[in-house]
Write an enzyme that holds these catalytic residues in place. Structure first.
Site: not given
Length: 130
Positions: A41, A48
Protein backbone atom coordinates in the site's frame (compact mmCIF):
# COMPACT_ATOMS: atom_id res chain seq x y z
CA UNK A 1 14.99 -18.85 -30.54
CA UNK A 2 15.85 -16.01 -28.18
CA UNK A 3 18.44 -16.60 -25.47
CA UNK A 4 16.72 -17.68 -22.26
CA UNK A 5 18.51 -16.11 -19.31
CA UNK A 6 16.40 -17.51 -16.46
CA UNK A 7 14.81 -20.85 -17.35
CA UNK A 8 16.79 -23.70 -15.79
CA UNK A 9 18.96 -21.32 -13.79
CA UNK A 10 18.91 -20.31 -10.13
CA UNK A 11 17.12 -17.03 -9.51
CA UNK A 12 17.89 -14.94 -6.44
CA UNK A 13 16.32 -11.62 -7.33
CA UNK A 14 13.57 -10.01 -9.37
CA UNK A 15 14.14 -8.90 -12.96
CA UNK A 16 13.05 -5.98 -15.14
CA UNK A 17 12.84 -7.73 -18.54
CA UNK A 18 11.07 -10.97 -19.43
CA UNK A 19 12.71 -13.56 -21.64
CA UNK A 20 11.13 -14.01 -25.05
CA UNK A 21 10.55 -17.17 -27.05
CA UNK A 22 10.17 -16.91 -30.81
CA UNK A 23 6.60 -17.51 -32.01
CA UNK A 24 5.74 -18.61 -35.56
CA UNK A 25 2.39 -20.27 -34.89
CA UNK A 26 -1.15 -19.24 -35.71
CA UNK A 27 -3.09 -16.65 -33.76
CA UNK A 28 -3.93 -17.77 -30.25
CA UNK A 29 -4.61 -16.25 -26.87
CA UNK A 30 -2.15 -16.94 -24.05
CA UNK A 31 -3.34 -16.54 -20.48
CA UNK A 32 -0.99 -16.38 -17.49
CA UNK A 33 -2.44 -16.38 -13.99
CA UNK A 34 -0.56 -15.21 -10.92
CA UNK A 35 -2.65 -16.10 -7.88
CA UNK A 36 -0.10 -14.79 -5.36
CA UNK A 37 0.66 -11.24 -6.52
CA UNK A 38 1.84 -8.93 -3.76
CA UNK A 39 2.75 -5.27 -3.52
CA UNK A 40 2.64 -2.60 -0.81
CA UNK A 41 0.00 0.00 0.00
CA UNK A 42 1.51 3.37 -0.95
CA UNK A 43 0.16 5.04 2.18
CA UNK A 44 0.55 2.50 5.00
CA UNK A 45 3.24 0.22 3.58
CA UNK A 46 1.07 -2.78 4.46
CA UNK A 47 1.06 -5.67 1.98
CA UNK A 48 -1.62 -5.86 -0.70
CA UNK A 49 -2.50 -9.31 -2.01
CA UNK A 50 -4.24 -10.13 -5.23
CA UNK A 51 -4.46 -12.13 -8.42
CA UNK A 52 -3.25 -11.01 -11.82
CA UNK A 53 -4.37 -12.45 -15.12
CA UNK A 54 -2.23 -11.52 -18.10
CA UNK A 55 -3.74 -12.42 -21.46
CA UNK A 56 -2.13 -11.63 -24.80
CA UNK A 57 -2.11 -12.55 -28.47
CA UNK A 58 1.52 -13.07 -29.53
CA UNK A 59 2.88 -11.58 -32.70
CA UNK A 60 6.51 -12.71 -32.91
CA UNK A 61 7.24 -13.69 -29.30
CA UNK A 62 5.90 -15.54 -26.30
CA UNK A 63 6.81 -14.49 -22.77
CA UNK A 64 8.76 -17.25 -21.00
CA UNK A 65 6.79 -17.97 -17.83
CA UNK A 66 9.59 -18.26 -15.27
CA UNK A 67 10.84 -14.84 -16.29
CA UNK A 68 7.28 -13.47 -15.96
CA UNK A 69 7.24 -14.79 -12.39
CA UNK A 70 10.58 -13.09 -11.68
CA UNK A 71 9.36 -9.89 -13.33
CA UNK A 72 6.23 -9.81 -11.13
CA UNK A 73 8.44 -10.42 -8.07
CA UNK A 74 9.83 -6.91 -8.49
CA UNK A 75 6.49 -5.49 -7.34
CA UNK A 76 6.60 -7.15 -3.89
CA UNK A 77 8.41 -4.13 -2.48
CA UNK A 78 6.66 -1.56 -4.67
CA UNK A 79 4.50 1.02 -2.91
CA UNK A 80 1.75 1.93 -5.38
CA UNK A 81 -2.01 1.91 -5.78
CA UNK A 82 -3.41 -1.29 -7.32
CA UNK A 83 -4.74 0.48 -10.41
CA UNK A 84 -1.36 2.12 -11.06
CA UNK A 85 0.42 -1.24 -10.87
CA UNK A 86 -1.99 -2.92 -13.30
CA UNK A 87 -1.54 -0.08 -15.79
CA UNK A 88 2.25 -0.12 -15.37
CA UNK A 89 2.51 -3.89 -15.83
CA UNK A 90 0.33 -3.75 -18.95
CA UNK A 91 2.41 -0.96 -20.48
CA UNK A 92 5.70 -2.64 -19.60
CA UNK A 93 4.76 -6.11 -20.90
CA UNK A 94 3.20 -4.66 -24.04
CA UNK A 95 6.47 -2.85 -24.76
CA UNK A 96 8.59 -5.93 -24.05
CA UNK A 97 6.56 -8.70 -25.72
CA UNK A 98 5.10 -6.54 -28.51
CA UNK A 99 1.94 -8.65 -28.81
CA UNK A 100 -0.97 -7.91 -31.12
CA UNK A 101 -3.14 -7.37 -28.04
CA UNK A 102 -2.65 -7.57 -24.27
CA UNK A 103 -4.85 -7.32 -21.20
CA UNK A 104 -3.88 -7.33 -17.53
CA UNK A 105 -6.60 -7.79 -14.92
CA UNK A 106 -5.77 -7.36 -11.26
CA UNK A 107 -8.24 -8.43 -8.59
CA UNK A 108 -7.02 -7.38 -5.18
CA UNK A 109 -8.13 -8.73 -1.83
CA UNK A 110 -10.64 -6.71 0.15
CA UNK A 111 -9.16 -3.82 2.08
CA UNK A 112 -11.38 -1.56 4.13
CA UNK A 113 -14.42 -3.46 2.86
CA UNK A 114 -13.69 -2.75 -0.82
CA UNK A 115 -12.50 -5.21 -3.46
CA UNK A 116 -10.53 -3.55 -6.27
CA UNK A 117 -10.50 -4.97 -9.80
CA UNK A 118 -8.53 -3.04 -12.40
CA UNK A 119 -8.20 -3.87 -16.11
CA UNK A 120 -5.68 -2.40 -18.55
CA UNK A 121 -5.57 -3.20 -22.28
CA UNK A 122 -3.07 -2.42 -24.99
CA UNK A 123 -3.18 -3.05 -28.72
CA UNK A 124 -6.07 -3.90 -31.01
CA UNK A 125 -8.83 -5.90 -29.26
CA UNK A 126 -9.97 -7.09 -32.72
CA UNK A 127 -6.81 -9.26 -32.75
CA UNK A 128 -8.14 -11.33 -29.84
CA UNK A 129 -9.29 -14.72 -31.15
CA UNK A 130 -12.91 -15.74 -30.58
Amino acid sequence: MSELKHLGRRSNEPIDKVDLIEWKGDKLAVQLECTEFTSLCPVTGQPDFGELVIEYVPDKHLAETKSVKLYLWRYRGERAFNEVLVDRIAADLYEQIKPLWLEVVGEFNIRGGILVTATAQRGDAAERPD
